[in-house]
Enzyme design. Sequence first.
Site, mmCIF file in Angstrom:
data_model
loop_
_atom_site.group_PDB
_atom_site.id
_atom_site.type_symbol
_atom_site.label_atom_id
_atom_site.label_comp_id
_atom_site.label_asym_id
_atom_site.label_seq_id
_atom_site.Cartn_x
_atom_site.Cartn_y
_atom_site.Cartn_z
ATOM 1 N N LYS A 26 0.810 -1.226 0.000
ATOM 2 C CA LYS A 26 0.000 0.000 0.000
ATOM 3 C C LYS A 26 0.845 1.278 0.000
ATOM 4 O O LYS A 26 0.429 2.299 -0.550
ATOM 5 C CB LYS A 26 -0.962 0.005 1.184
ATOM 6 C CG LYS A 26 -2.049 -1.067 1.101
ATOM 7 C CD LYS A 26 -3.029 -0.940 2.239
ATOM 8 C CE LYS A 26 -4.132 -2.002 2.143
ATOM 9 N NZ LYS A 26 -5.148 -1.842 3.191
ATOM 10 N N ASP B 145 -10.378 2.284 1.479
ATOM 11 C CA ASP B 145 -10.566 1.831 2.865
ATOM 12 C C ASP B 145 -11.244 2.908 3.708
ATOM 13 O O ASP B 145 -12.120 2.615 4.522
ATOM 14 C CB ASP B 145 -9.221 1.471 3.507
ATOM 15 C CG ASP B 145 -8.675 0.144 3.019
ATOM 16 O OD1 ASP B 145 -9.479 -0.740 2.674
ATOM 17 O OD2 ASP B 145 -7.432 -0.006 2.993
#
Length: 275
Positions: free
Chosen positions: A68, A105
């Site tokens: 990420k 997210d």
Amino acid sequence: MSTEKRAAVLGSPITHSLSPVLHRTAYAELGLTHWSYDRYEIDEARLPGFLDGLDASWAGLSLTMPLKRAVIPLLDEVTATAASVEAVNTVVFTDDGRRVGDNTDIPGMIAALRERGVEKVDHAAVLGAGATASSALAALAHLSTGPVTAYVRSEARAEEMRGWGERLGVRVLTAGWERAAEGLRAPLVVATTPAGATDALAAEVPDRPGTLFDVLYDPWPTALAAAWSARGGAVVGGLDLLVHQAVLQVERMTGRSPAPMEAMRAAGERALAAG
């Protein structure tokens, strides 16, 4: 004739990812028969070569740990949401070949909580300070009108969480993990810890708990989530987050909206039940 379109989830380890189940279900529901979604075991060292080897059939990627942050220097553009937490979980390839990084997210977390009626709270607690904790703080910047207390295991982690708070515009207070039971009295508790880490807190759930957001989904329910439900508290689980963030990924990658959230959730539940 429809042109093949490809997407996938990358990470290490990746074997148990539910993302293929969720995305393939969405494609089937949307009639996108020419779309495919796979998983690839990719670590930081292999990521640049993998990206450079993709052709024009690729629409997007889902990223999990440890990619990420590692992907950011390899992108042409990063959205403000992703930049705010230095974490990209979604890459969309534009028609002209540019790589755009995003983070679903954070809006996924907000949507999962709002689905359970959590619009605003006057304070909140975060258990842990791992990779998910910064995304939790970013979501709480939209949901909490007051301070967020982070319960952590070291002063280094506490300093990190206070730093994220300053960056995200959230007033973050910190306390040692030994005081985590106090945090369970907050109207919203976000558990970002690995499996087993909060088990000892199950016996400390208050008589009238608020809402617990436990980011785990396997095994489920966690001991804390089970005790929370038994006391009548509302519980949002990791599968809720996984589904909501995947819905946003599908919409960004395919350009089709709305994605079939309930079908995706049902498919995820079946996959978990099947082990």
